[in-house]
Scaffold this active site. Sequence first.
Site, PDB file in Angstrom:
ATOM      1  N   ASP A  95       0.861  -1.185   0.000  1.00 15.90           N
ATOM      2  CA  ASP A  95       0.000   0.000   0.000  1.00 15.90           C
ATOM      3  C   ASP A  95       0.895   1.232   0.000  1.00 15.90           C
ATOM      4  O   ASP A  95       2.017   1.187   0.516  1.00 15.90           O
ATOM      5  CB  ASP A  95      -0.911  -0.001   1.241  1.00 15.90           C
ATOM      6  CG  ASP A  95      -2.159   0.839   1.034  1.00 15.90           C
ATOM      7  OD1 ASP A  95      -3.251   0.262   0.886  1.00 15.90           O
ATOM      8  OD2 ASP A  95      -2.033   2.084   0.998  1.00 15.90           O
ATOM      9  N   LYS A 114      -0.926   2.878   7.349  1.00 18.88           N
ATOM     10  CA  LYS A 114      -1.749   1.671   7.237  1.00 18.88           C
ATOM     11  C   LYS A 114      -0.872   0.411   7.276  1.00 18.88           C
ATOM     12  O   LYS A 114      -1.167  -0.561   7.962  1.00 18.88           O
ATOM     13  CB  LYS A 114      -2.508   1.742   5.903  1.00 18.88           C
ATOM     14  CG  LYS A 114      -3.804   0.951   5.893  1.00 18.88           C
ATOM     15  CD  LYS A 114      -4.428   0.942   4.517  1.00 18.88           C
ATOM     16  CE  LYS A 114      -5.418   2.054   4.306  1.00 18.88           C
ATOM     17  NZ  LYS A 114      -6.027   2.011   2.959  1.00 18.88           N
ATOM     18  N   GLU A 138     -14.611  -9.224  -7.156  1.00 17.59           N
ATOM     19  CA  GLU A 138     -14.818  -9.647  -5.768  1.00 17.59           C
ATOM     20  C   GLU A 138     -16.261  -9.343  -5.373  1.00 17.59           C
ATOM     21  O   GLU A 138     -16.776  -8.282  -5.672  1.00 17.59           O
ATOM     22  CB  GLU A 138     -13.836  -8.864  -4.891  1.00 17.59           C
ATOM     23  CG  GLU A 138     -13.963  -9.132  -3.423  1.00 17.59           C
ATOM     24  CD  GLU A 138     -13.787 -10.596  -3.101  1.00 17.59           C
ATOM     25  OE1 GLU A 138     -12.762 -11.173  -3.473  1.00 17.59           O
ATOM     26  OE2 GLU A 138     -14.699 -11.160  -2.460  1.00 17.59           O
ATOM     27  N   GLU A 173     -19.253  -6.224   3.230  1.00 15.57           N
ATOM     28  CA  GLU A 173     -18.681  -5.777   4.497  1.00 15.57           C
ATOM     29  C   GLU A 173     -19.498  -6.400   5.623  1.00 15.57           C
ATOM     30  O   GLU A 173     -20.705  -6.616   5.487  1.00 15.57           O
ATOM     31  CB  GLU A 173     -18.700  -4.252   4.574  1.00 15.57           C
ATOM     32  CG  GLU A 173     -17.690  -3.656   3.625  1.00 15.57           C
ATOM     33  CD  GLU A 173     -17.672  -2.138   3.623  1.00 15.57           C
ATOM     34  OE1 GLU A 173     -18.059  -1.538   4.628  1.00 15.57           O
ATOM     35  OE2 GLU A 173     -17.269  -1.581   2.593  1.00 15.57           O
ATOM     36  N   GLY A 228     -26.644   2.284   0.967  1.00 17.36           N
ATOM     37  CA  GLY A 228     -25.541   3.241   0.965  1.00 17.36           C
ATOM     38  C   GLY A 228     -24.246   2.462   0.877  1.00 17.36           C
ATOM     39  O   GLY A 228     -24.219   1.340   0.364  1.00 17.36           O
ATOM     40  N   CYS A 268     -20.127   0.960  -2.263  1.00 21.38           N
ATOM     41  CA  CYS A 268     -20.239   0.130  -3.476  1.00 21.38           C
ATOM     42  C   CYS A 268     -21.515   0.347  -4.267  1.00 21.38           C
ATOM     43  O   CYS A 268     -21.479   0.882  -5.369  1.00 21.38           O
ATOM     44  CB  CYS A 268     -20.107  -1.344  -3.096  1.00 21.38           C
ATOM     45  SG  CYS A 268     -18.577  -1.668  -2.228  1.00 21.38           S
ATOM     46  N   LYS A 321     -24.375   0.172   7.317  1.00 20.71           N
ATOM     47  CA  LYS A 321     -25.062  -1.075   7.660  1.00 20.71           C
ATOM     48  C   LYS A 321     -24.449  -1.611   8.944  1.00 20.71           C
ATOM     49  O   LYS A 321     -23.360  -1.169   9.332  1.00 20.71           O
ATOM     50  CB  LYS A 321     -24.956  -2.087   6.523  1.00 20.71           C
ATOM     51  CG  LYS A 321     -23.554  -2.638   6.276  1.00 20.71           C
ATOM     52  CD  LYS A 321     -23.610  -3.594   5.117  1.00 20.71           C
ATOM     53  CE  LYS A 321     -22.746  -4.793   5.287  1.00 20.71           C
ATOM     54  NZ  LYS A 321     -22.786  -5.702   4.166  1.00 20.71           N
TER      55      LYS A 321
HETATM   56  C1  UGA Z   1     -22.292  -4.933  -1.672  1.00 20.90           C
HETATM   57  C2  UGA Z   1     -22.680  -6.293  -2.285  1.00 20.90           C
HETATM   58  O1  UGA Z   1     -23.699  -6.902  -1.491  1.00 20.90           O
HETATM   59  C3  UGA Z   1     -21.464  -7.207  -2.340  1.00 20.90           C
HETATM   60  O2  UGA Z   1     -21.809  -8.435  -2.978  1.00 20.90           O
HETATM   61  C4  UGA Z   1     -20.373  -6.492  -3.134  1.00 20.90           C
HETATM   62  O3  UGA Z   1     -19.184  -7.278  -3.209  1.00 20.90           O
HETATM   63  C5  UGA Z   1     -20.033  -5.176  -2.461  1.00 20.90           C
HETATM   64  O4  UGA Z   1     -21.219  -4.359  -2.412  1.00 20.90           O
HETATM   65  C6  UGA Z   1     -18.968  -4.502  -3.272  1.00 20.90           C
HETATM   66  O5  UGA Z   1     -19.261  -4.108  -4.405  1.00 20.90           O
HETATM   67  O6  UGA Z   1     -17.818  -4.467  -2.840  1.00 20.90           O
HETATM   68  P1  UGA Z   1     -21.902  -4.090   0.843  1.00 20.90           P
HETATM   69  O7  UGA Z   1     -21.705  -2.719   0.252  1.00 20.90           O
HETATM   70  O8  UGA Z   1     -20.956  -4.589   1.876  1.00 20.90           O
HETATM   71  O9  UGA Z   1     -21.900  -5.191  -0.329  1.00 20.90           O
HETATM   72  O10 UGA Z   1     -23.344  -4.078   1.514  1.00 20.90           O
HETATM   73  P2  UGA Z   1     -24.755  -4.783   1.273  1.00 20.90           P
HETATM   74  O11 UGA Z   1     -24.939  -5.863   2.249  1.00 20.90           O
HETATM   75  O12 UGA Z   1     -24.988  -5.090  -0.165  1.00 20.90           O
HETATM   76  O13 UGA Z   1     -25.714  -3.591   1.695  1.00 20.90           O
HETATM   77  C7  UGA Z   1     -25.729  -2.381   0.935  1.00 20.90           C
HETATM   78  C8  UGA Z   1     -26.735  -1.413   1.490  1.00 20.90           C
HETATM   79  O14 UGA Z   1     -28.056  -1.864   1.202  1.00 20.90           O
HETATM   80  C9  UGA Z   1     -26.695  -1.174   2.994  1.00 20.90           C
HETATM   81  O15 UGA Z   1     -26.803   0.216   3.229  1.00 20.90           O
HETATM   82  C10 UGA Z   1     -27.897  -1.930   3.523  1.00 20.90           C
HETATM   83  O16 UGA Z   1     -28.401  -1.365   4.706  1.00 20.90           O
HETATM   84  C11 UGA Z   1     -28.863  -1.779   2.363  1.00 20.90           C
HETATM   85  N1  UGA Z   1     -29.887  -2.852   2.295  1.00 20.90           N
HETATM   86  C12 UGA Z   1     -29.519  -4.135   2.109  1.00 20.90           C
HETATM   87  C13 UGA Z   1     -31.239  -2.509   2.395  1.00 20.90           C
HETATM   88  O17 UGA Z   1     -31.597  -1.322   2.546  1.00 20.90           O
HETATM   89  N2  UGA Z   1     -32.179  -3.504   2.311  1.00 20.90           N
HETATM   90  C14 UGA Z   1     -31.839  -4.799   2.114  1.00 20.90           C
HETATM   91  O18 UGA Z   1     -32.756  -5.647   2.039  1.00 20.90           O
HETATM   92  C15 UGA Z   1     -30.492  -5.127   2.031  1.00 20.90           C
END
Ligand code: UGA
Length: 435
Positions: free
Chosen positions: A30, A35, A148, A152, A257, A260, A323
């Site tokens: 990095d 870090k 990937e 999170e 949010g 990603c 989240k």
């Molecule tokens: C997301 C994808 O789920 C991963 O597969 C992907 O690898 C990742 O982005 C990425 O591109 O690196 P992540 O951002 O960790 O993962 O979070 P999610 O679990 O997808 O949740 C995203 C947002 O959606 C959160 O703010 C969560 O609160 C919201 N959410 C999720 C809802 O509002 N309702 C739901 O039913 C599910």
Amino acid sequence: MKLSIIGTGYLGATHAAAMSSLGFEVIGIDVDPAKIELLRAGKVPFFEPGLEELLLQEVNSGRLKFSTNFADAKNCEIHFICVGTPQQKGSLAADLKYVESAVDAIAPHAKAGSLVVGKSTVPVGTAARLAQQLVELGSPAELAWNPEFLREGFAVEDTLRPNRLVVGVTSDRAENLLKLAYKPLLDNGVPWIRADLATAELVKVAANSFLATKISFINAMAEICETTGGDVTVLAKAIGYDPRIGSRFLQAGIGFGGGCLPKDIRAFMARSEELGAQQSLEFLREIDSINLRARQRMIDLVRLDLDEDLKGRKIAVLGAAFKPDSDDVRDSPALDISDQISKAGGAVTVFDPKANANASLRFPHLTYAASIEACMSGAEIVLHLTEWKEFRAIDPIKAKSLVARANIIDGRNALDREAWERAGWHFRALGRATR
Ligand code: UGA
């Protein structure tokens, strides 16, 4: 096999520790010396369940090392690029400067026969361009793409037990080398998909677009429930029993949010415009709008409960992370809502089990409490904005004695409404009529 991991954020730090735990010699690189110092000491610079334990174990094993010097990666067979691709300022497109400079930096050190494998989320066509960049830099390394899909909060689990592995390659040799790197996972039955470079890039943004669409679909149904007196939680449960629909990612609330989903659907739209294919992704504009509208609807409910007057009103916000099980506050709906209410004059106090520090760096004008109790104390309304299990465990009877007025709005549809109402709270939620 020796591996290098370039970029040690959420993705890279997890990938480095996970690949080391599979028995490979791994060097994490990095450009941020602070870090690297932390990681060398076995410390993770962010909160991710289970990662620190794994990292420490691997650093102590001697297999996992960290450096700021790209020359330390010269003996590696595979270089995984795990740097960020944030949204560009003033545009929907992704900023590719970190990916491009990672390729520039590793090119002079990558040995003949080695692979440079992108894991970052990029607009389709980037991999082909980076392959050309390697050729122009005179590097003998070959380029491949391996998106990937980790979430999170489940990063370690998703890396060691992914539901699929996708590789974009231009030769059998590249595929075979990647199969060797992932052999322990393949032996456990993880599906393997070989694709061309463009398809591999697209799989990632298509998956995130689908997930965003599912969330905005249920939030659109929540809007309809609000105008018709329906209950979106019952609706989601009922449609979810159809296996073609499925019940996951149908949790209505203040929307998605993080680092990603929002930026990925925007970058996908921007790329489709460059390609003259904007019509195909026009629907994503609506997905984005529905998502942002959910935040506004939450604020409207707060105004309604406080008779349209936010000035000086004491508002307790439970949650700051985008989240639960994460301290990531990038594009957090909870903080966006808190910020807007505060700018409208509300006296907002936020509590998050892990994200207070990150939140206060980005939104220093909000007040942060050290506990749930301190956050709720004297509040005229409580907003539940990130569904941590700690918040579901709150005793509504005890909580009532802390607040000035027993008003709560569940922005995540995750609290036990009956229990809160039994305790005498006025309970509102997005997508559910108030009783
Ligand atoms: C997301 C994808 O789920 C991963 O597969 C992907 O690898 C990742 O982005 C990425 O591109 O690196 P992540 O951002 O960790 O993962 O979070 P999610 O679990 O997808 O949740 C995203 C947002 O959606 C959160 O703010 C969560 O609160 C919201 N959410 C999720 C809802 O509002 N309702 C739901 O039913 C599910």
